[in-house]
Design a protein around this motif. Structure first.
Motif, mmCIF file in Angstrom:
data_model
loop_
_atom_site.group_PDB
_atom_site.id
_atom_site.type_symbol
_atom_site.label_atom_id
_atom_site.label_comp_id
_atom_site.label_asym_id
_atom_site.label_seq_id
_atom_site.Cartn_x
_atom_site.Cartn_y
_atom_site.Cartn_z
ATOM 1 N N SER A 24 0.830 -1.213 0.000
ATOM 2 C CA SER A 24 0.000 0.000 0.000
ATOM 3 C C SER A 24 0.860 1.257 0.000
ATOM 4 O O SER A 24 0.595 2.216 -0.738
ATOM 5 C CB SER A 24 -0.933 0.004 1.209
ATOM 6 O OG SER A 24 -1.867 -1.049 1.140
ATOM 7 N N VAL A 43 -5.765 4.992 -3.400
ATOM 8 C CA VAL A 43 -4.933 3.984 -2.731
ATOM 9 C C VAL A 43 -5.427 3.748 -1.315
ATOM 10 O O VAL A 43 -5.552 2.603 -0.856
ATOM 11 C CB VAL A 43 -3.452 4.425 -2.723
ATOM 12 C CG1 VAL A 43 -2.600 3.413 -1.938
ATOM 13 C CG2 VAL A 43 -2.918 4.565 -4.138
ATOM 14 N N ILE A 44 -5.727 4.835 -0.606
ATOM 15 C CA ILE A 44 -6.214 4.721 0.767
ATOM 16 C C ILE A 44 -7.579 4.029 0.796
ATOM 17 O O ILE A 44 -7.826 3.145 1.627
ATOM 18 C CB ILE A 44 -6.292 6.111 1.424
ATOM 19 C CG1 ILE A 44 -4.886 6.709 1.551
ATOM 20 C CG2 ILE A 44 -6.968 6.030 2.788
ATOM 21 C CD1 ILE A 44 -4.871 8.141 2.045
ATOM 22 N N THR A 47 -7.164 0.291 0.024
ATOM 23 C CA THR A 47 -6.609 -0.423 1.182
ATOM 24 C C THR A 47 -7.677 -0.626 2.249
ATOM 25 O O THR A 47 -7.798 -1.722 2.823
ATOM 26 C CB THR A 47 -5.424 0.363 1.769
ATOM 27 O OG1 THR A 47 -4.414 0.541 0.761
ATOM 28 C CG2 THR A 47 -4.826 -0.372 2.957
ATOM 29 N N GLY A 50 -10.127 -3.275 1.280
ATOM 30 C CA GLY A 50 -9.544 -4.597 1.472
ATOM 31 C C GLY A 50 -9.671 -5.088 2.899
ATOM 32 O O GLY A 50 -9.905 -6.275 3.150
ATOM 33 N N TYR A 115 -7.049 2.340 -7.194
ATOM 34 C CA TYR A 115 -7.971 1.747 -6.211
ATOM 35 C C TYR A 115 -7.949 0.224 -6.306
ATOM 36 O O TYR A 115 -7.831 -0.482 -5.295
ATOM 37 C CB TYR A 115 -9.386 2.261 -6.449
ATOM 38 C CG TYR A 115 -10.434 1.597 -5.589
ATOM 39 C CD1 TYR A 115 -10.668 2.030 -4.285
ATOM 40 C CD2 TYR A 115 -11.173 0.516 -6.069
ATOM 41 C CE1 TYR A 115 -11.616 1.420 -3.483
ATOM 42 C CE2 TYR A 115 -12.124 -0.101 -5.277
ATOM 43 C CZ TYR A 115 -12.339 0.343 -3.989
ATOM 44 O OH TYR A 115 -13.277 -0.281 -3.202
ATOM 45 N N ALA A 118 -4.596 -1.289 -5.061
ATOM 46 C CA ALA A 118 -4.500 -1.305 -3.599
ATOM 47 C C ALA A 118 -5.439 -2.345 -2.993
ATOM 48 O O ALA A 118 -5.092 -3.034 -2.024
ATOM 49 C CB ALA A 118 -4.814 0.078 -3.042
ATOM 50 N N ASN A 122 -4.169 -5.814 -0.947
ATOM 51 C CA ASN A 122 -4.575 -6.085 0.431
ATOM 52 C C ASN A 122 -5.329 -7.403 0.547
ATOM 53 O O ASN A 122 -5.056 -8.211 1.439
ATOM 54 C CB ASN A 122 -5.436 -4.924 0.947
ATOM 55 C CG ASN A 122 -5.651 -4.990 2.443
ATOM 56 O OD1 ASN A 122 -6.403 -5.822 2.932
ATOM 57 N ND2 ASN A 122 -4.987 -4.111 3.174
ATOM 58 N N ASN A 125 -3.256 -10.568 0.417
ATOM 59 C CA ASN A 125 -2.215 -10.659 1.438
ATOM 60 C C ASN A 125 -2.703 -11.523 2.599
ATOM 61 O O ASN A 125 -3.523 -11.080 3.403
ATOM 62 C CB ASN A 125 -1.866 -9.252 1.942
ATOM 63 C CG ASN A 125 -0.728 -9.270 2.950
ATOM 64 O OD1 ASN A 125 -0.159 -10.322 3.255
ATOM 65 N ND2 ASN A 125 -0.404 -8.106 3.481
ATOM 66 N N ALA A 128 -2.651 -10.083 6.135
ATOM 67 C CA ALA A 128 -3.752 -9.200 6.525
ATOM 68 C C ALA A 128 -4.924 -10.024 7.043
ATOM 69 O O ALA A 128 -5.594 -9.636 8.016
ATOM 70 C CB ALA A 128 -4.182 -8.344 5.336
ATOM 71 N N ILE A 161 -4.872 3.071 9.523
ATOM 72 C CA ILE A 161 -4.009 2.949 8.348
ATOM 73 C C ILE A 161 -4.213 4.124 7.397
ATOM 74 O O ILE A 161 -3.290 4.553 6.703
ATOM 75 C CB ILE A 161 -4.246 1.602 7.638
ATOM 76 C CG1 ILE A 161 -3.041 1.270 6.751
ATOM 77 C CG2 ILE A 161 -5.524 1.603 6.810
ATOM 78 C CD1 ILE A 161 -3.039 -0.157 6.241
ATOM 79 N N LEU A 165 -1.199 6.489 6.110
ATOM 80 C CA LEU A 165 -0.955 6.757 4.692
ATOM 81 C C LEU A 165 -1.098 8.245 4.375
ATOM 82 O O LEU A 165 -0.390 8.767 3.509
ATOM 83 C CB LEU A 165 -1.911 5.930 3.827
ATOM 84 C CG LEU A 165 -1.685 4.414 3.860
ATOM 85 C CD1 LEU A 165 -2.749 3.695 3.030
ATOM 86 C CD2 LEU A 165 -0.290 4.051 3.364
#
Length: 206
Positions: A24, A43-44, A47, A50, A115, A118, A122, A125, A128, A161, A165
């Motif tokens: 991220s 991006v935020i 994330t 996600g 978007y 990101a 997430n 992963n 996560a 988060i 960010l």
């Protein structure tokens, strides 16, 4: 209802995990260096979305299935690693490609949604997912609404988060403004590409 102390404890436990550089942050650096601070928003949001996906999967029990099945966990881990490596290669190639003409300038933006990048980084992963299966249960009160507690903790996670960010957005935005130019943008993209590929390789070999 989650007790405020439980939320605070959950956030404190998350801090070392959030502070560790990941996909991220790498994506955010690239977006901000190329298009300014406004490009950090997708991006935020990706994330944060996600995180809610992981929360929903945890509530449905699907994450537990992945975490307790070595084959399923390995498949998710390798899929995430392949995605990060592929994204890193795409980022490197976009940095070394000649500047597009005005007629085709929108094509890379449409094919590489910040978007979606990101969000997938997430969702794919497994670490996560493990937060919602190993760490979060330590802060859930038995007998209370499970859905409400998970959503509350997931929201707290998303806000933390997002703040992290946003802080990086300000720092990177200032650096990009001070060192404005195509060369700086290319360097930022290449650094992002190397970080993404390294994260993918580490995930695949972990």
């Amino acid at each position: 209802m989650v007790h405020p102390y439980a939320v605070a404890g959950f956030l404190v436990a998350l801090l070392p995990l959030i502070a560790t550089p990941g996909a991220s942050l790498a994506l955010l650096v690239r977006q901000v260096t190329e298009g300014g601070r406004g490009r950090a928003v997708p991006v935020i949001l990706g994330t944060a979305t996600g995180l809610y996906v992981h929360a929903a999967l945890a509530m449905a029990g699907l994450s537990a299935l992945v975490m307790h099945s070595s084959q399923a966990f390995t498949a998710v881990r390798l899929a995430g690693a392949a995605y990060l490596v592929g994204l890193g290669i795409w980022t490197w190639r976009s940095a070394t490609s000649p500047a597009p003409s005005r007629r085709h300038r929108r094509l890379p933006e449409l094919s590489g949604s910040a978007y979606l990048q990101a969000l997938l980084a997430n969702v794919l992963n497994p670490k996560a997912a493990s937060i919602y299966l190993t760490l979060m249960p330590q802060f859930i009160t038995p007998g209370e609404s499970l859905v409400g507690q998970i959503l509350t903790l997931a929201t707290a996670h998303a806000l933390l988060i997002a703040l992290w960010l946003l802080g990086w957005t300000i720092l990177v935005g200032r650096a990009a403004h001070a060192l404005r130019g195509a060369r700086f943008k290319n360097i930022g993209a290449r650094v992002t590409a190397v970080v993404l590929i390294a994260l993918g390789v580490r995930s695949a070999t972990a």
